[in-house]
Design a protein around this motif. Sequence first.
Motif, PDB file in Angstrom:
ATOM      1  N   THR A  96      -0.212   5.014   0.822  1.00  0.00           N
ATOM      2  CA  THR A  96      -0.975   3.751   0.925  1.00  0.00           C
ATOM      3  C   THR A  96      -2.568   4.068   1.136  1.00  0.00           C
ATOM      4  O   THR A  96      -3.372   3.415   0.576  1.00  0.00           O
ATOM      5  CB  THR A  96      -0.562   3.018   2.304  1.00  0.00           C
ATOM      6  OG1 THR A  96       0.839   2.895   1.941  1.00  0.00           O
ATOM      7  CG2 THR A  96      -1.340   1.876   2.553  1.00  0.00           C
ATOM      8  N   ASP A  97      -2.900   5.032   1.895  1.00  0.00           N
ATOM      9  CA  ASP A  97      -4.295   5.486   2.047  1.00  0.00           C
ATOM     10  C   ASP A  97      -5.038   6.128   0.818  1.00  0.00           C
ATOM     11  O   ASP A  97      -6.196   5.493   0.549  1.00  0.00           O
ATOM     12  CB  ASP A  97      -4.254   6.629   3.196  1.00  0.00           C
ATOM     13  CG  ASP A  97      -3.858   6.350   4.303  1.00  0.00           C
ATOM     14  OD1 ASP A  97      -4.176   5.181   4.700  1.00  0.00           O
ATOM     15  OD2 ASP A  97      -3.582   7.348   5.235  1.00  0.00           O
ATOM     16  N   THR A  98      -4.217   6.537  -0.164  1.00  0.00           N
ATOM     17  CA  THR A  98      -4.776   6.891  -1.558  1.00  0.00           C
ATOM     18  C   THR A  98      -5.123   5.811  -2.257  1.00  0.00           C
ATOM     19  O   THR A  98      -6.303   5.714  -2.970  1.00  0.00           O
ATOM     20  CB  THR A  98      -3.862   8.197  -2.315  1.00  0.00           C
ATOM     21  OG1 THR A  98      -3.745   9.116  -1.571  1.00  0.00           O
ATOM     22  CG2 THR A  98      -4.596   8.352  -3.480  1.00  0.00           C
ATOM     23  N   LEU A  99      -4.173   4.867  -2.516  1.00  0.00           N
ATOM     24  CA  LEU A  99      -4.550   3.674  -3.457  1.00  0.00           C
ATOM     25  C   LEU A  99      -5.416   2.809  -2.703  1.00  0.00           C
ATOM     26  O   LEU A  99      -6.194   2.050  -3.396  1.00  0.00           O
ATOM     27  CB  LEU A  99      -2.970   2.826  -3.558  1.00  0.00           C
ATOM     28  CG  LEU A  99      -2.034   3.647  -4.292  1.00  0.00           C
ATOM     29  CD1 LEU A  99      -0.823   2.999  -4.230  1.00  0.00           C
ATOM     30  CD2 LEU A  99      -2.670   3.928  -5.728  1.00  0.00           C
ATOM     31  N   THR A 100      -5.536   2.476  -1.393  1.00  0.00           N
ATOM     32  CA  THR A 100      -6.421   1.695  -0.724  1.00  0.00           C
ATOM     33  C   THR A 100      -7.929   2.359  -0.838  1.00  0.00           C
ATOM     34  O   THR A 100      -8.692   1.689  -1.088  1.00  0.00           O
ATOM     35  CB  THR A 100      -6.062   1.591   0.699  1.00  0.00           C
ATOM     36  OG1 THR A 100      -4.852   1.096   0.957  1.00  0.00           O
ATOM     37  CG2 THR A 100      -7.044   0.740   1.632  1.00  0.00           C
ATOM     38  N   ALA A 101      -7.885   3.805  -0.602  1.00  0.00           N
ATOM     39  CA  ALA A 101      -9.317   4.331  -0.801  1.00  0.00           C
ATOM     40  C   ALA A 101      -9.749   4.003  -2.237  1.00  0.00           C
ATOM     41  O   ALA A 101     -10.999   3.962  -2.476  1.00  0.00           O
ATOM     42  CB  ALA A 101      -9.333   5.735  -0.565  1.00  0.00           C
ATOM     43  N   HIS A 102      -8.896   4.175  -3.293  1.00  0.00           N
ATOM     44  CA  HIS A 102      -9.194   4.147  -4.665  1.00  0.00           C
ATOM     45  C   HIS A 102      -9.738   2.795  -4.690  1.00  0.00           C
ATOM     46  O   HIS A 102     -10.786   2.366  -5.635  1.00  0.00           O
ATOM     47  CB  HIS A 102      -8.230   4.439  -5.583  1.00  0.00           C
ATOM     48  CG  HIS A 102      -8.306   4.171  -7.021  1.00  0.00           C
ATOM     49  ND1 HIS A 102      -9.231   4.677  -7.813  1.00  0.00           N
ATOM     50  CD2 HIS A 102      -8.070   3.284  -7.729  1.00  0.00           C
ATOM     51  CE1 HIS A 102      -9.521   4.414  -9.016  1.00  0.00           C
ATOM     52  NE2 HIS A 102      -8.576   3.171  -9.147  1.00  0.00           N
ATOM     53  N   ALA A 103      -9.031   1.577  -4.363  1.00  0.00           N
ATOM     54  CA  ALA A 103      -9.194   0.327  -4.389  1.00  0.00           C
ATOM     55  C   ALA A 103     -10.687  -0.017  -4.018  1.00  0.00           C
ATOM     56  O   ALA A 103     -11.877  -0.764  -4.542  1.00  0.00           O
ATOM     57  CB  ALA A 103      -8.479  -0.594  -3.959  1.00  0.00           C
ATOM     58  N   VAL A 104     -11.100   0.707  -2.812  1.00  0.00           N
ATOM     59  CA  VAL A 104     -12.226   0.317  -2.069  1.00  0.00           C
ATOM     60  C   VAL A 104     -13.464   0.785  -2.857  1.00  0.00           C
ATOM     61  O   VAL A 104     -14.563   0.399  -3.131  1.00  0.00           O
ATOM     62  CB  VAL A 104     -12.240   0.907  -0.647  1.00  0.00           C
ATOM     63  CG1 VAL A 104     -13.584   0.851  -0.095  1.00  0.00           C
ATOM     64  CG2 VAL A 104     -11.267   0.072   0.153  1.00  0.00           C
TER      65      VAL A 104
END
Length: 110
Positions: A96-104
């Motif tokens: 979740t953190d990795t995908l959220t950071a990439h999206a941001v």
Amino acid sequence: MTHATTRTHDTSRERDDDPGDGDALLAPAPSTTAQGEGARLARAALSLAAGLAVLILVFANLDRVAGWAAEHGTMWVYLGLFLVMSIAGRLFWWGTDTLTAHAVTAEADR
């Protein structure tokens, strides 16, 4: 007997190989290629899905834990439950953190 040490590098600036704190050693190395970034995002998505699947599976079977504890021993069942939930939660949140950071960062680059 005392031992004197001398510093061979300039202390006014940080060394390149000095990680700073211990958490930096646990973080994955940053990807330098688009293919490496894509593989990292694929691992994150799989990690999120696997962690979520295990968490759902455990929550669906919580009513059986008391029976397992009576049959196999309280300490071992609850220790196993804690271990499984910890690993599944870590997988879920890393993904979740990795995908959220990439999206941001992708949104910020636009």
